[in-house]
Scaffold this motif. Structure first.
Motif, PDB file in Angstrom:
ATOM      1  N   ILE A   1      -1.692   4.633   3.726  1.00  0.00           N
ATOM      2  CA  ILE A   1      -1.455   3.947   2.573  1.00  0.00           C
ATOM      3  C   ILE A   1      -2.766   3.656   1.729  1.00  0.00           C
ATOM      4  CG2 ILE A   1      -0.830   1.566   2.985  1.00  0.00           C
ATOM      5  CD1 ILE A   1       1.202   1.742   0.684  1.00  0.00           C
ATOM      6  N   ILE A   2      -2.947   4.236   0.459  1.00  0.00           N
ATOM      7  CA  ILE A   2      -4.257   3.705  -0.164  1.00  0.00           C
ATOM      8  C   ILE A   2      -3.640   3.169  -1.553  1.00  0.00           C
ATOM      9  CG2 ILE A   2      -6.277   4.541  -1.649  1.00  0.00           C
ATOM     10  CD1 ILE A   2      -6.438   6.880   0.528  1.00  0.00           C
ATOM     11  N   SER A   3      -4.090   1.760  -1.617  1.00  0.00           N
ATOM     12  CA  SER A   3      -3.663   1.195  -2.931  1.00  0.00           C
ATOM     13  C   SER A   3      -4.771   0.845  -3.702  1.00  0.00           C
ATOM     14  CB  SER A   3      -3.199  -0.330  -2.669  1.00  0.00           C
ATOM     15  OG  SER A   3      -3.957  -0.847  -1.663  1.00  0.00           O
ATOM     16  N   LEU A   4      -4.685   1.417  -4.985  1.00  0.00           N
ATOM     17  CA  LEU A   4      -5.772   1.045  -5.911  1.00  0.00           C
ATOM     18  C   LEU A   4      -5.412   0.065  -6.844  1.00  0.00           C
ATOM     19  CD1 LEU A   4      -5.941   5.109  -6.873  1.00  0.00           C
ATOM     20  CD2 LEU A   4      -7.728   3.837  -5.404  1.00  0.00           C
ATOM     21  N   LYS A   5      -6.562  -0.340  -7.600  1.00  0.00           N
ATOM     22  CA  LYS A   5      -6.570  -1.576  -8.345  1.00  0.00           C
ATOM     23  C   LYS A   5      -7.412  -1.028  -9.512  1.00  0.00           C
ATOM     24  CE  LYS A   5      -6.751  -5.266  -4.950  1.00  0.00           C
ATOM     25  NZ  LYS A   5      -7.420  -6.261  -4.329  1.00  0.00           N
ATOM     26  N   GLY A   6      -7.525  -1.675 -10.651  1.00  0.00           N
ATOM     27  CA  GLY A   6      -8.436  -1.548 -11.744  1.00  0.00           C
ATOM     28  C   GLY A   6      -7.703  -0.752 -12.784  1.00  0.00           C
ATOM     29  N   GLY A   7      -8.493  -0.123 -13.718  1.00  0.00           N
ATOM     30  CA  GLY A   7      -7.937   0.602 -14.710  1.00  0.00           C
ATOM     31  C   GLY A   7      -7.627  -0.409 -16.048  1.00  0.00           C
ATOM     32  N   VAL A   8      -7.501   0.200 -17.081  1.00  0.00           N
ATOM     33  CA  VAL A   8      -6.895  -0.481 -18.276  1.00  0.00           C
ATOM     34  C   VAL A   8      -5.796   0.146 -19.070  1.00  0.00           C
ATOM     35  CG1 VAL A   8      -7.700  -1.513 -20.502  1.00  0.00           C
ATOM     36  CG2 VAL A   8      -9.215  -1.326 -18.733  1.00  0.00           C
ATOM     37  N   PRO A   9      -4.495  -0.214 -18.632  1.00  0.00           N
ATOM     38  CA  PRO A   9      -3.418   0.537 -19.165  1.00  0.00           C
ATOM     39  C   PRO A   9      -3.410   0.320 -21.014  1.00  0.00           C
ATOM     40  CG  PRO A   9      -2.643  -1.593 -18.614  1.00  0.00           C
ATOM     41  CD  PRO A   9      -4.288  -1.511 -18.204  1.00  0.00           C
ATOM     42  N   THR A  10      -3.004   1.548 -21.545  1.00  0.00           N
ATOM     43  CA  THR A  10      -2.955   1.448 -22.906  1.00  0.00           C
ATOM     44  C   THR A  10      -1.520   2.192 -23.472  1.00  0.00           C
ATOM     45  OG1 THR A  10      -3.860   3.423 -23.121  1.00  0.00           O
ATOM     46  CG2 THR A  10      -5.186   1.669 -23.282  1.00  0.00           C
ATOM     47  N   GLY A  11      -0.742   2.900 -22.299  1.00  0.00           N
ATOM     48  CA  GLY A  11       0.409   3.546 -22.618  1.00  0.00           C
ATOM     49  C   GLY A  11       1.830   2.742 -22.038  1.00  0.00           C
ATOM     50  N   ARG A  12       3.001   3.527 -22.146  1.00  0.00           N
ATOM     51  CA  ARG A  12       3.904   2.976 -21.626  1.00  0.00           C
ATOM     52  C   ARG A  12       3.916   2.758 -20.094  1.00  0.00           C
ATOM     53  NH1 ARG A  12       7.846   6.538 -19.741  1.00  0.00           N
ATOM     54  NH2 ARG A  12       6.914   8.971 -20.098  1.00  0.00           N
ATOM     55  N   LYS A  13       4.607   1.856 -19.556  1.00  0.00           N
ATOM     56  CA  LYS A  13       4.517   1.416 -18.093  1.00  0.00           C
ATOM     57  C   LYS A  13       4.957   2.599 -17.173  1.00  0.00           C
ATOM     58  CE  LYS A  13       6.404  -3.236 -18.567  1.00  0.00           C
ATOM     59  NZ  LYS A  13       7.238  -4.356 -18.204  1.00  0.00           N
TER      60      LYS A  13
END
Length: 180
Positions: free
Chosen positions: A138-150
């Motif tokens: 399992i690779i879990s990622l973090k980060g990014g900046v959401p701008t759209g729908r979930k």
């Protein structure tokens, strides 16, 4: 993917009007269409074949892995569909399709803040913990900046602003799996 010396093919819907709903993705017709592609790829070279299923595409990858495990080396479930209360998706979760055992190597790639109700990280982690596979990670990622729908590509669900990191992690896993 182009710079990683891997074969890859983006599997589109048959036509623009094709409705690739959950039932179709889990069905024999779709699995046979993927099988035709896998057979054609094998004619080109002997490199191992992995199916990468993103979001609803995880249903395609999981269904194929259960029906034809000897035809592929592994699957990647990226933002996959897991236990959920959605009327449309509840019977197409990885828990329902795969259960607790699969005969191919499996990578679960997921964003820790995925807010889509059918792809929650905690359900992905629970699925992974209970999964028996020849090799799993399992690779879990973090980060990014959401701008759209979930549940869309412009949110944590689609790895917005960390797309390259997600792709590189996926490629690293496949390459390390091939080298073993």
């Amino acid at each position: 993917f182009t710079n990683s010396n891997l074969n890859y093919y983006l599997f589109p819907n048959w036509t623009e009007s094709e409705k690739a709903n959950y039932q179709y993705r889990a069905g024999k017709k779709r699995a046979n269409r993927i099988l035709q592609l896998v057979v054609e790829l094998r004619k080109r070279n002997s490199l191992p074949t992995y199916l990468v299923g993103f979001s609803r595409g995880s249903v395609d990858a999981a269904s194929f892995a259960k029906k034809y495990p000897s035809k592929i080396k592994g699957i990647v479930l990226a933002s996959g569909v897991y236990t959920n209360s959605s009327k449309k998706a509840q019977f197409y979760s990885m828990q329902h399709i795969i259960g607790s055992k699969v005969e191919v190597n499996t990578l679960v790639l997921h964003h820790k803040k995925d807010a889509c109700k059918v792809t929650s990280f905690r359900y992905a982690k629970s699925f992974y913990d209970g999964l028996e596979a020849p090799k799993k990670q399992i690779i879990s990622l973090k980060g990014g900046v959401p701008t759209g729908r979930k549940c869309g590509p412009l949110h944590h669900h689609g790895y917005e602003n960390i797309e390259e990191e997600a792709a590189n992690k996926l490629i690293e896993w496949m390459v390390s799996d091939v080298d073993e």
